[in-house]
Structure formats: structure tokens, C-alpha cells
Design an enzyme around this catalytic site. Structure first.
Site, PDB file in Angstrom:
ATOM      1  N   ASN A  10       0.873  -1.173   0.000  1.00  0.00           N
ATOM      2  CA  ASN A  10       0.000   0.000   0.000  1.00  0.00           C
ATOM      3  C   ASN A  10       0.909   1.222   0.000  1.00  0.00           C
ATOM      4  O   ASN A  10       1.364   1.675   1.050  1.00  0.00           O
ATOM      5  CB  ASN A  10      -0.889  -0.049   1.251  1.00  0.00           C
ATOM      6  CG  ASN A  10      -1.847   1.120   1.329  1.00  0.00           C
ATOM      7  OD1 ASN A  10      -1.788   2.038   0.513  1.00  0.00           O
ATOM      8  ND2 ASN A  10      -2.716   1.088   2.317  1.00  0.00           N
ATOM      9  N   ARG A  69      -2.561  -1.952  -3.441  1.00  0.00           N
ATOM     10  CA  ARG A  69      -3.711  -1.066  -3.283  1.00  0.00           C
ATOM     11  C   ARG A  69      -3.517   0.138  -4.196  1.00  0.00           C
ATOM     12  O   ARG A  69      -2.501   0.836  -4.102  1.00  0.00           O
ATOM     13  CB  ARG A  69      -3.832  -0.581  -1.837  1.00  0.00           C
ATOM     14  CG  ARG A  69      -4.933   0.446  -1.661  1.00  0.00           C
ATOM     15  CD  ARG A  69      -5.083   0.828  -0.203  1.00  0.00           C
ATOM     16  NE  ARG A  69      -6.142   1.779  -0.011  1.00  0.00           N
ATOM     17  CZ  ARG A  69      -5.973   3.037   0.415  1.00  0.00           C
ATOM     18  NH1 ARG A  69      -4.755   3.486   0.663  1.00  0.00           N
ATOM     19  NH2 ARG A  69      -7.001   3.819   0.570  1.00  0.00           N
ATOM     20  N   HIS A 158     -11.994   4.199  -0.214  1.00  0.00           N
ATOM     21  CA  HIS A 158     -12.060   3.324   0.965  1.00  0.00           C
ATOM     22  C   HIS A 158     -12.988   2.131   0.725  1.00  0.00           C
ATOM     23  O   HIS A 158     -13.494   1.532   1.675  1.00  0.00           O
ATOM     24  CB  HIS A 158     -12.559   4.057   2.232  1.00  0.00           C
ATOM     25  CG  HIS A 158     -11.606   5.049   2.792  1.00  0.00           C
ATOM     26  ND1 HIS A 158     -12.027   6.215   3.411  1.00  0.00           N
ATOM     27  CD2 HIS A 158     -10.251   5.063   2.831  1.00  0.00           C
ATOM     28  CE1 HIS A 158     -10.974   6.902   3.808  1.00  0.00           C
ATOM     29  NE2 HIS A 158      -9.881   6.235   3.459  1.00  0.00           N
ATOM     30  N   ARG A 219      -7.539  17.052   5.592  1.00  0.00           N
ATOM     31  CA  ARG A 219      -8.494  17.440   4.543  1.00  0.00           C
ATOM     32  C   ARG A 219      -9.810  17.828   5.201  1.00  0.00           C
ATOM     33  O   ARG A 219     -10.271  17.150   6.120  1.00  0.00           O
ATOM     34  CB  ARG A 219      -8.736  16.267   3.586  1.00  0.00           C
ATOM     35  CG  ARG A 219      -7.568  15.937   2.700  1.00  0.00           C
ATOM     36  CD  ARG A 219      -7.779  14.604   1.979  1.00  0.00           C
ATOM     37  NE  ARG A 219      -7.056  13.537   2.623  1.00  0.00           N
ATOM     38  CZ  ARG A 219      -7.287  12.234   2.451  1.00  0.00           C
ATOM     39  NH1 ARG A 219      -8.251  11.838   1.647  1.00  0.00           N
ATOM     40  NH2 ARG A 219      -6.586  11.329   3.085  1.00  0.00           N
ATOM     41  N   GLU A 361      -7.614  -3.864   5.693  1.00  0.00           N
ATOM     42  CA  GLU A 361      -7.543  -3.678   4.239  1.00  0.00           C
ATOM     43  C   GLU A 361      -6.557  -4.662   3.610  1.00  0.00           C
ATOM     44  O   GLU A 361      -6.781  -5.140   2.496  1.00  0.00           O
ATOM     45  CB  GLU A 361      -7.135  -2.225   3.930  1.00  0.00           C
ATOM     46  CG  GLU A 361      -8.274  -1.263   4.273  1.00  0.00           C
ATOM     47  CD  GLU A 361      -7.848   0.193   4.363  1.00  0.00           C
ATOM     48  OE1 GLU A 361      -7.071   0.514   5.296  1.00  0.00           O
ATOM     49  OE2 GLU A 361      -8.270   0.992   3.521  1.00  0.00           O
TER      50      GLU A 361
END
Ligand code: ADP
Length: 378
Positions: A10, A69, A158, A219, A361
Site C-alpha cells: 500500500n 492497493r 475506501h 483534509r 484492508e
């Protein structure tokens, strides 16, 4: 015979996480989080990964595949995909849609191809789960000619986590995922919400990019697009300034100077007014999304918290869901002290079941990879 493990990579804009995962048992044989990388040092980081595997006695032949990913698959990649030259070209073509997120992933794929030339390399996309989002949810109400020409729509991110957590929540409850209406709140450094009906997502908070939606570490999520015009026109910001503001100097960081939630909570408890406001803005936004998604679903069976903040911060869960008894949500204060999960945190009389479910994940990617390439190789 046990299944061969998958090396999951990832590669993000500021870190590279890797894990060697057994897809059948979920066991992680090896894993690490290497911080502060630019796209340029993905190769150096991958050299460390390869050396780490070698030191642990894991050779290429011991692995089933490498799973990567990739944040943005655009319209083209809506399922796990075996990487070849044409796919690499396709990934490069998507860079304008995800200029910060896709280049390190592509660099990771290229370096892994060089390091493990005999292994299948599979790209797993964080947008793929949302590829069939209903048009009403996926469409921005902008001039159709412009949005069509530039592939502007709501893609959602996501997805690897939302799909995994929705499945795990259903399994925890002993119910088929097809029978449940769920809201999943993935609250990590990046954060997003998803409304999932019968196992299929019908709404999510991220859009064309991972900037839309909830308040995150750096963010800010939703903002009136007029603010951006104002900053360009009156504030004299350049596009590069705006990029930096929206990605790195907004959210908890912009409001309080702290992006890590542990630091934020320490400041809130220390009486810092900026931190307190950041916390309130974050929880208020979450509560708005929960209410909106309950409406989208016509009421939910399950609301699930996951990722670093969702799994570990009882007070966020309590503050977001406080006072929602009229909507069928009633937390149990003692159960809500749990960290990790999976666990039920709603009261027995709550019409909506509220859960804490850990996301994974890497395991989800490993399972998607072996579903495509199998666990044994010739
Ligand atoms: P990502 O995978 O997006 O990098 P994570 O899911 O690991 O993020 O979540 C990271 C966030 O979770 C950070 O803001 C971190 O402070 C927060 N977090 C993790 N554990 C705790 C904890 N015990 N208490 C408070 N916040 C936590």
C-alpha cells in the site's frame, strides 16, 4: 496444504505499508509501516521490503502473488486486475484523476515487477466497490458535456475497507449481508462514510477525489465550491496553493494545528479552544452524514465504526450518536468503552444495532488477489 501468502503493498503519498498475509487464516506473517516517502523513494522502500522478506526467510516462490492497493481505478478498473503493460498504461492514464495517490502506487507496481518478476502482480482498487453507485448518488449536478469529457463523477474511496467491514459486521451478527441496510463510518487519517443496502453501496462521502465528505486529519471534506473561487479570485492563491491547502492544511490540522486524533484529544482536554472547535466540527459533520444516510436507506439495521478513530475513540462514537434515540439509535455507555471489536455497543433496546468492527484492508486485498489468481502457481 496451507495457502501461500500474498505480499500486500500500500504505497501512499507519504508512506508505504506492507504485509505478508495468509488469505485463508488472515494471519499476518510480516508487516511494517514505512513513513515519509516521496514517489521517488518508493523504490528504496521496496528494497527494504524485499530485504525484510528475505531476512524472514520468505522467498518469491513462497508467495502466491503481490497485491497492490491503488486508490483510483476511474471508470476503467472496477475489479481486481492482473497487471501487464496495457494495465500499467491504463494506470498512468488515470494519474490526472488522482495526482497525489496513484503515482506512488504505480511506482510500487513497477518496482515489485522488477523485484519479483515471476509473481503475478494484482492491482486492487479503492474505488471499485463503488463502481455501481446509483447514478443519482454518483452524478455531480454540473454541465453534462464538461463532466463527460473530463470523467467527472463521484467515484468513492475506501471501498476495500467498507466492503470488508460490512461483510464482517453481517458475519458478527450472523446475518446475510444481503439482508442488511448498513452505514459504515471509516474514521482514520482519511475518513469516509458509506450507505450499503443488501451488500451494495448506494451512497458514499468521497467523490471524484478523496477530498469530499467528512472532516479528516489534513483534509476538510465538504466545502462550498464558491470558497475555492473566492480564494483563487480574491485571495490570489495559485492552483498549487489550493492543492496544498485542501490536501495538507485543512481538516483537524487546519483548524487546530494537529492532524493526529490522539494529539487533538490531548489538546481538547488541555483546554485548547481551537482543538475543541475542530473536534466539534468533525463530530457535527459525522452526525449530519449519519442522518443523511439513514434517510437514504430509509432507516438502517446497523451503524458500524471502523479504522483508527472509529475503533479506538469511544467519545467520538458517543458524541456523534448522542440524542438520536428518535432515529432508533441508543448507545450503551459501558459497551461503548470497547476498543478494537468486533463488538456491539448499542443498548439491547436500540432499533439500530451499533457496532465497532476492525478493518483489515491488507487481508481484504489478499483475499481479492487469490480469488483472481489462486494460491498455487505452476
Ligand atoms: P490510516 O490507515 O488512514 O493511516 P488509521 O486507520 O490508522 O489511519 O487511523 C489513524 C488515526 O486514528 C489517527 O488520527 C490516530 O490518532 C487515530 N487513533 C488511533 N488509535 C487511537 C487511539 N487509541 N486514540 C485516539 N486516536 C487514535
Amino acid at each position: 496444504m496451507t495457502a501461500r501468502p500474498v505480499l500486500v503493498l500500500n504505497a501512499g503519498s507519504s508512506s508505504l505499508k506492507y504485509a505478508v498475509v495468509r488469505p485463508d487464516t488472515g494471519e499476518t506473517l510480516l508487516g511494517e509501516h514505512l513513513e515519509r516517502l516521496g514517489t521517488d523513494d518508493v523504490g528504496a522502500a521496496l528494497d527494504r521490503v524485499v530485504a525484510g522478506l528475505a531476512a524472514a526467510g520468505i522467498a518469491a516462490d513462497d508467495l502466491a502473488a503481490v497485491g497492490h492497493r491503488v486508490v483510483h481505478g476511474g471508470d476503467r478498473f472496477v475489479a481486481p486486475t492482473l497487471v501487464d503493460d496495457a494495465v500499467l498504461d491504463g494506470l498512468e492514464a488515470l494519474v490526472p484523476l488522482a495526482p497525489l495517490h496513484n503515482p506512488p502506487a504505480i511506482a510500487g507496481v513497477r518496482h515489485a515487477l522488477a523485484a519479483y518478476p515471476g509473481l503475478p502482480q494484482v492491482a486492487v482498487f479503492d474505488t471499485a466497490y463503488f463502481a455501481d453507485l446509483p447514478a443519482a448518488a454518483a452524478t455531480y449536478a454540473l454541465d453534462r458535456e464538461v463532466t463527460a469529457r473530463l470523467s467527472v463523477r463521484r467515484y468513492g474511496m475506501h471501498g476495500i475497507s467498507h466492503e470488508h467491514v460490512a461483510g464482517r459486521a453481517a458475519a458478527f451478527l450472523g446475518r446475510p449481508v444481503e439482508e442488511l441496510d448498513q452505514v459504515v463510518l471509516h474514521l482514520g487519517n482519511g475518513a469516509s462514510a458509506a450507505a450499503i443496502s443488501g451488500g451494495r453501496p448506494v451512497e458514499t462521502s468521497m467523490g471524484l477525489t478523496p477530498l469530499e465528505g467528512l472532516v479528516m486529519g489534513t483534509r476538510g471534506g465538504d466545502v462550498d465550491p464558491g470558497v475555492l473561487l473566492h480564494l483563487l479570485r480574491v485571495g490570489g492563491l495559485s492552483v498549487a496553493d489550493l492543492d496544498d491547502l485542501l490536501h495538507h492544511r485543512s481538516g483537524l490540522q487546519g483548524l487546530s494545528g494537529r492532524q493526529d486524533f490522539r494529539d487533538l484529544l490531548a489538546a481538547v482536554d488541555g483546554g485548547d479552544a481551537d482543538a475543541a472547535l475542530a473536534y466539534e466540527v468533525c463530530c457535527h459533520r459525522l452526525r449530519k452524514y449519519v442522518g443523511a444516510y439513514l434517510a437514504v436507506l430509509g432507516g438502517a439495521d446497523v451503524v458500524t465504526f471502523t479504522a483508527g478513530i472509529g475503533e479506538n475513540v469511544p467519545r467520538v462514537r458517543a458524541d456523534v450518536l448522542a440524542g438520536l434515540e428518535q432515529l432508533g439509535i441508543h448507545l450503551d455507555a459501558t459497551r461503548n468503552q470497547v476498543r478494537g471489536g468486533p463488538a456491539r455497543i448499542s443498548a439491547d433496546d436500540s432499533a439500530v444495532t451499533v457496532l465497532v468492527v476492525p478493518t483489515d484492508e491488507e487481508l481484504s486485498i489478499a483475499r481479492q488477489v487469490v480469488a483472481l489468481v489462486g494460491v498455487s502457481r505452476p
